[in-house]
Write a protein that holds these residues in place. Structure first.
Motif, PDB file in Angstrom:
ATOM      1  N   VAL A  41      -8.083  -1.546  10.878  1.00  0.00           N
ATOM      2  CA  VAL A  41      -9.173  -0.864  11.305  1.00  0.00           C
ATOM      3  C   VAL A  41      -9.308   0.601  11.076  1.00  0.00           C
ATOM      4  O   VAL A  41     -10.397   1.229  11.359  1.00  0.00           O
ATOM      5  CB  VAL A  41      -9.968  -1.656  12.443  1.00  0.00           C
ATOM      6  CG1 VAL A  41     -10.173  -2.959  12.365  1.00  0.00           C
ATOM      7  CG2 VAL A  41      -9.151  -1.054  13.658  1.00  0.00           C
ATOM      8  N   ARG A  42      -7.890   1.080  11.103  1.00  0.00           N
ATOM      9  CA  ARG A  42      -7.930   2.535  11.610  1.00  0.00           C
ATOM     10  C   ARG A  42      -8.952   3.317  10.449  1.00  0.00           C
ATOM     11  O   ARG A  42      -9.567   4.308  11.048  1.00  0.00           O
ATOM     12  CB  ARG A  42      -6.494   3.068  11.233  1.00  0.00           C
ATOM     13  CG  ARG A  42      -6.139   4.381  11.093  1.00  0.00           C
ATOM     14  CD  ARG A  42      -4.796   4.504  11.273  1.00  0.00           C
ATOM     15  NE  ARG A  42      -3.971   3.876  10.531  1.00  0.00           N
ATOM     16  CZ  ARG A  42      -3.407   3.752   9.230  1.00  0.00           C
ATOM     17  NH1 ARG A  42      -3.770   4.962   8.853  1.00  0.00           N
ATOM     18  NH2 ARG A  42      -2.648   3.076   8.764  1.00  0.00           N
ATOM     19  N   GLU A  43      -8.981   3.131   8.986  1.00  0.00           N
ATOM     20  CA  GLU A  43      -9.553   3.756   8.140  1.00  0.00           C
ATOM     21  C   GLU A  43     -11.170   3.196   7.906  1.00  0.00           C
ATOM     22  O   GLU A  43     -11.931   3.941   7.459  1.00  0.00           O
ATOM     23  CB  GLU A  43      -8.969   3.941   6.763  1.00  0.00           C
ATOM     24  CG  GLU A  43      -7.398   4.547   6.882  1.00  0.00           C
ATOM     25  CD  GLU A  43      -7.930   5.971   7.557  1.00  0.00           C
ATOM     26  OE1 GLU A  43      -8.868   6.851   7.469  1.00  0.00           O
ATOM     27  OE2 GLU A  43      -6.722   6.501   8.214  1.00  0.00           O
ATOM     28  N   TRP A  44     -11.189   2.047   8.396  1.00  0.00           N
ATOM     29  CA  TRP A  44     -12.318   1.473   8.462  1.00  0.00           C
ATOM     30  C   TRP A  44     -13.066   1.296   6.957  1.00  0.00           C
ATOM     31  O   TRP A  44     -12.435   0.841   6.297  1.00  0.00           O
ATOM     32  CB  TRP A  44     -13.566   2.160   9.293  1.00  0.00           C
ATOM     33  CG  TRP A  44     -14.943   1.100   9.747  1.00  0.00           C
ATOM     34  CD1 TRP A  44     -16.067   1.452   9.695  1.00  0.00           C
ATOM     35  CD2 TRP A  44     -14.827  -0.076  10.141  1.00  0.00           C
ATOM     36  NE1 TRP A  44     -16.786   0.703  10.227  1.00  0.00           N
ATOM     37  CE2 TRP A  44     -15.849  -0.612  10.557  1.00  0.00           C
ATOM     38  CE3 TRP A  44     -13.593  -0.880  10.475  1.00  0.00           C
ATOM     39  CZ2 TRP A  44     -16.393  -1.822  11.227  1.00  0.00           C
ATOM     40  CZ3 TRP A  44     -13.918  -2.090  11.208  1.00  0.00           C
ATOM     41  CH2 TRP A  44     -15.023  -2.642  11.316  1.00  0.00           C
ATOM     42  N   ARG A  45     -14.445   1.233   6.733  1.00  0.00           N
ATOM     43  CA  ARG A  45     -15.052   0.816   5.439  1.00  0.00           C
ATOM     44  C   ARG A  45     -15.706   1.962   4.713  1.00  0.00           C
ATOM     45  O   ARG A  45     -16.249   2.703   5.120  1.00  0.00           O
ATOM     46  CB  ARG A  45     -15.987  -0.250   5.681  1.00  0.00           C
ATOM     47  CG  ARG A  45     -15.568  -1.418   6.746  1.00  0.00           C
ATOM     48  CD  ARG A  45     -16.502  -2.653   6.661  1.00  0.00           C
ATOM     49  NE  ARG A  45     -17.476  -2.910   7.665  1.00  0.00           N
ATOM     50  CZ  ARG A  45     -18.136  -3.633   7.725  1.00  0.00           C
ATOM     51  NH1 ARG A  45     -18.440  -4.804   6.862  1.00  0.00           N
ATOM     52  NH2 ARG A  45     -19.277  -3.700   8.787  1.00  0.00           N
ATOM     53  N   ASP A  46     -15.513   1.714   3.357  1.00  0.00           N
ATOM     54  CA  ASP A  46     -16.340   2.527   2.404  1.00  0.00           C
ATOM     55  C   ASP A  46     -17.413   1.547   1.887  1.00  0.00           C
ATOM     56  O   ASP A  46     -17.284   0.454   1.248  1.00  0.00           O
ATOM     57  CB  ASP A  46     -15.478   2.975   1.186  1.00  0.00           C
ATOM     58  CG  ASP A  46     -14.579   4.210   1.733  1.00  0.00           C
ATOM     59  OD1 ASP A  46     -14.730   4.687   2.833  1.00  0.00           O
ATOM     60  OD2 ASP A  46     -13.432   4.136   1.194  1.00  0.00           O
TER      61      ASP A  46
ATOM     62  N   ALA B  66       0.980  -4.995   3.180  1.00  0.00           N
ATOM     63  CA  ALA B  66       0.837  -6.107   4.337  1.00  0.00           C
ATOM     64  C   ALA B  66      -0.417  -5.931   4.995  1.00  0.00           C
ATOM     65  O   ALA B  66      -0.992  -7.049   5.286  1.00  0.00           O
ATOM     66  CB  ALA B  66       1.936  -5.989   5.016  1.00  0.00           C
ATOM     67  N   VAL B  67      -0.702  -4.964   5.282  1.00  0.00           N
ATOM     68  CA  VAL B  67      -1.963  -4.767   6.212  1.00  0.00           C
ATOM     69  C   VAL B  67      -2.916  -4.935   5.269  1.00  0.00           C
ATOM     70  O   VAL B  67      -4.092  -5.542   5.494  1.00  0.00           O
ATOM     71  CB  VAL B  67      -2.207  -3.101   6.544  1.00  0.00           C
ATOM     72  CG1 VAL B  67      -3.407  -2.855   7.036  1.00  0.00           C
ATOM     73  CG2 VAL B  67      -0.923  -2.940   7.675  1.00  0.00           C
ATOM     74  N   ALA B  68      -3.055  -4.529   4.018  1.00  0.00           N
ATOM     75  CA  ALA B  68      -4.178  -4.840   3.047  1.00  0.00           C
ATOM     76  C   ALA B  68      -4.471  -6.208   2.771  1.00  0.00           C
ATOM     77  O   ALA B  68      -5.627  -6.652   2.778  1.00  0.00           O
ATOM     78  CB  ALA B  68      -3.973  -4.128   1.903  1.00  0.00           C
TER      79      ALA B  68
ATOM     80  N   LYS C 279     -15.686  -1.822   0.852  1.00  0.00           N
ATOM     81  CA  LYS C 279     -14.573  -2.409   0.644  1.00  0.00           C
ATOM     82  C   LYS C 279     -13.655  -1.499   1.853  1.00  0.00           C
ATOM     83  O   LYS C 279     -14.169  -0.479   2.169  1.00  0.00           O
ATOM     84  CB  LYS C 279     -13.804  -1.873  -0.634  1.00  0.00           C
ATOM     85  CG  LYS C 279     -13.973  -0.531  -1.068  1.00  0.00           C
ATOM     86  CD  LYS C 279     -13.218  -0.202  -2.622  1.00  0.00           C
ATOM     87  CE  LYS C 279     -13.782   1.176  -2.904  1.00  0.00           C
ATOM     88  NZ  LYS C 279     -13.072   1.427  -4.171  1.00  0.00           N
ATOM     89  N   PHE C 280     -12.473  -1.917   2.070  1.00  0.00           N
ATOM     90  CA  PHE C 280     -11.836  -1.209   3.154  1.00  0.00           C
ATOM     91  C   PHE C 280     -11.162   0.260   2.794  1.00  0.00           C
ATOM     92  O   PHE C 280     -10.737   0.421   1.303  1.00  0.00           O
ATOM     93  CB  PHE C 280     -10.624  -1.957   3.801  1.00  0.00           C
ATOM     94  CG  PHE C 280     -11.000  -3.156   4.650  1.00  0.00           C
ATOM     95  CD1 PHE C 280     -11.225  -2.898   5.849  1.00  0.00           C
ATOM     96  CD2 PHE C 280     -10.723  -4.316   3.952  1.00  0.00           C
ATOM     97  CE1 PHE C 280     -11.552  -4.025   6.602  1.00  0.00           C
ATOM     98  CE2 PHE C 280     -11.067  -5.579   4.925  1.00  0.00           C
ATOM     99  CZ  PHE C 280     -11.297  -5.113   6.199  1.00  0.00           C
ATOM    100  N   ALA C 281     -11.355   1.107   3.527  1.00  0.00           N
ATOM    101  CA  ALA C 281     -10.896   2.758   3.079  1.00  0.00           C
ATOM    102  C   ALA C 281      -9.583   2.707   2.964  1.00  0.00           C
ATOM    103  O   ALA C 281      -8.563   1.795   3.526  1.00  0.00           O
ATOM    104  CB  ALA C 281     -11.420   3.349   3.848  1.00  0.00           C
ATOM    105  N   PRO C 282      -8.921   3.207   1.893  1.00  0.00           N
ATOM    106  CA  PRO C 282      -7.531   3.451   1.714  1.00  0.00           C
ATOM    107  C   PRO C 282      -6.712   3.762   3.131  1.00  0.00           C
ATOM    108  O   PRO C 282      -6.997   4.754   3.841  1.00  0.00           O
ATOM    109  CB  PRO C 282      -7.365   4.201   0.341  1.00  0.00           C
ATOM    110  CG  PRO C 282      -8.434   4.949   0.423  1.00  0.00           C
ATOM    111  CD  PRO C 282      -9.639   4.070   1.074  1.00  0.00           C
TER     112      PRO C 282
END
Length: 621
Positions: A59-64, A325-327, A360-363
């Motif tokens: 969740v560090r970079e959260w969502r775009d 792995a996180v993705a 989508k999840f932020a990179p």
């Protein structure tokens, strides 16, 4: 002897509780269930890291969000009001420990189903986090034909000493990997799945014990071995007083006080320092920690917060693997949970068309400016090569390029700017001309031939698009610089500046000039520039021409695209060049001449009928 042994055992046992190894051995139980997992999590720093690192990185970079600016502002404000990002992280931590859930709180009876259509703006009152030990299921579904097999028909949450029923549509469960089913697995355990903490517990316990042994070894480095004569004849009180006196001297005077050897063969007391060999100890400790990293499936550099070891090690490989792995965890575990929340969240935020909003999840990794520039150049080179093949119709190709630039956000605000362009112009399509466009020429509207300007040069044009042998060139705009260089290295005459050019196409085959298309990399004036430097050569071509050869992928690709569109080339491989002279001085050594290395600036493409008698018109100055 029995009495002496018991006295020593009592004296040593009185301080046994101070031994850190004894404490480490009982800090975590050897066998425990999910109910004790939280206790283990709180008692070991390494266990905390193993669970918290994946949760934090997910969740560090959260969502775009992919929506209008106004809708994105509403969504982000609603997420901030609910504290959603932090609460999802808490739920991910609980997933690693043994399971947890988010409870969606709205007005009304929470035992009733929650449907997105019921939510007005601000209707999502709160999102709260509970662990699996605070919530329990009722009436587990065991019908194999049911899509909800293995789930409860109702949840109950303990609050203020009472059980509050919560409908499953209001509970977003963060579950671990499935546990193999069996008769010894309860419905609760089977539903919540495996605990990442339980998987790594044994290895973490061993690593923690190793740390305890090392800490004890550090303390033991100051250990004194004390030899007391006639120890076996002393009682417990005398032993304690003697040892206490020696310890007091160590603590107060920083000196060891003992009875030295006396007369008549009295050996006295002896004090020996304990020597510790440190060689190899750090490597052993690292080996235990690396085992923890392997079982936890977290790179050692990420788990321990250390730079990679070894020559030329950058850790980039570990970082790339971890990001993948996180993705994977985001898409397989976190995203399905968020997809349950979003229909409620978007309506509570006041989004008018929630079904059209995507995200989508932020990179996890942001490239540097140089890396972004290199990626952009590589991408555009590939796009140019693809365009020059002519395999994709122009309008479809332009749509694809615009989508690429918009999705990768190479040009901020491009999507909004393109929306303001009429559809007929946005993708390069040409609308049918009107009478006003053609100056009221009725014959043109009727389909009669009309003048067509090719390549933007009004001095060279065809009256129609009839196929014919074709010559395409670009004039060298800074020819004066090249002429000055040529004269300085020994050429007595050169072509006039206005005649210096680079040939793009020399086609004896008749071609339709319109089908040749246009160049991709030229600027708004139709010019292209060859940067200073690069491979250059001075050579003879044909019988007496002396030329400057240079490399240009733009010109080579452009020539290739024209040949693919039907043009021909009668001189073998195409090599961009500018002819310097046809009258080179006798005896000039071309190999000894250092080629011109300055910039070459070429003007727009000039389309002309092929002139087979061009040599008779050449003059030099």
């Amino acid at each position: 002897m029995a009495w002496i042994t018991d006295s020593l055992r009592t004296a040593i046992g009185s301080v046994a509780g101070l031994n850190p190894l004894n404490r480490a051995a009982t800090a975590l139980p050897n066998v425990f269930t999910h109910q004790l997992a939280l206790v283990a999590y709180m008692s070991s720093g390494m266990l905390r890291k193993v669970i918290a690192i994946p949760a934090d990185d997910r969740v560090r970079e959260w969502r775009d969000w992919q929506a209008s600016k106004d809708d994105i502002a509403l969504i982000e404000a609603e997420e901030a009001r609910l504290g959603l990002q932090a609460k999802v992280k808490q739920a991910e931590v609980l997933r690693g420990i043994g399971g947890g859930a988010l409870i969606l709180i709205t007005a009304g009876d929470h035992a009733q189903p929650l449907k997105p259509e019921q939510i007005a703006q601000g209707g999502l009152v709160a999102v709260n986090v509970v662990s699996r030990w605070q919530i329990s299921g009722r009436n587990w579904i065991r019908d194999l034909a049911s899509p909800d097999y293995g789930a409860p028909t109702m949840w109950e949450v303990s609050s203020n000493g009472k059980q509050t029923p919560i409908h499953p549509s209001r509970v977003v469960c963060f579950r671990g990997e499935p546990i193999p089913a069996g008769g010894t697995v309860s419905d609760e355990d089977a539903f919540w799945g495996d605990s990442r903490l339980l998987r790594v517990y044994t290895e973490v316990q061993r690593a923690d014990e190793t740390q305890g042994w090392f800490a004890a070894l550090v303390r033991k480095a100051k250990l004194l071995r004390i030899g007391i004569p006639d120890l076996d004849s002393m009682d417990e009180d005398r032993i304690a007083k003697r040892v206490g006196l020696i310890a007091e001297g160590e603590g107060i005077l920083n000196a060891t006080v003992f009875r030295s050897a006396g007369a008549n063969g009295d050996a006295g007391e002896t004090v020996t320092d304990y020597q510790v060999t440190w060689t190899g100890i750090p490597a052993v400790m690292d080996a235990f920690d690396q085992r923890v990293a392997a079982v936890a499936d977290i790179p050692f550099t990420r788990l321990m917060g250390r730079s990679p070891a070894g020559m030329n090690s950058t850790g980039q490989h570990d970082t790339d693997n971890w990001n993948r792995a996180v993705a994977s965890g985001q898409n397989l575990e976190t995203k399905p949970c968020l997809n349950q929340i979003d229909p409620i969240l978007l309506r509570s935020a006041g989004v008018a068309q929630p079904d059209e909003v995507t995200w989508k999840f932020a990179p996890l990794w942001t490239p540097t400016e140089k890396e972004e520039a290199d990626t952009f150049k590589t991408t555009m080179d590939a796009v140019t090569a693809l365009m020059n093949t002519g395999a994709i119709p122009e309008e479809a190709f332009n749509k694809g390029v615009q989508n690429l630039l918009t999705e990768r956000e190479y040009i901020p605000g491009l999507d909004q700017a393109l929306e303001e362009v009429p559809e007929a112009e946005r993708y390069g399509g040409m609308a049918e001309p009107t009478a006003a466009d053609l100056g009221g020429d009725p014959s043109a509207i009727a389909g009669q031939p009309r003048t067509t300007v090719v390549a933007g040069d009004a001095a060279h044009f065809f009256a129609d698009a009839k196929p014919r042998p074709l010559y395409v060139q670009r004039k060298l705009l800074n020819a004066d610089e090249l002429i000055a260089w040529a004269k300085s290295v020994g050429f007595t005459s050169t072509l006039p500046a206005e005649d210096m050019h680079v040939t793009v196409l020399y086609s004896r085959t008749a071609v339709d000039p319109i089908k040749m298309g246009e160049s991709w990399n030229e600027n708004e004036k139709g010019e292209i520039a060859v940067k200073p430097g690069g491979p250059r050569a001075i050579e003879r071509l044909g019988e007496n021409a002396v030329v400057l050869l240079f490399a240009s992928s733009e010109l080579s690709w452009r020539h290739e695209s024209m040949v693919r569109a039907g043009g021909s080339h009668d001189y073998g491989d195409y090599q961009p060049h500018v002819t310097l002279t046809y009258e080179a001085p006798a005896g000039i050594d071309l190999d000894a001449i250092k080629p011109f290395t300055g910039r070459l600036l070429f003007g727009p493409e000039l389309f002309e009928p092929l002139d087979l008698d061009w040599k008779s018109k050449v003059t030099e100055a």
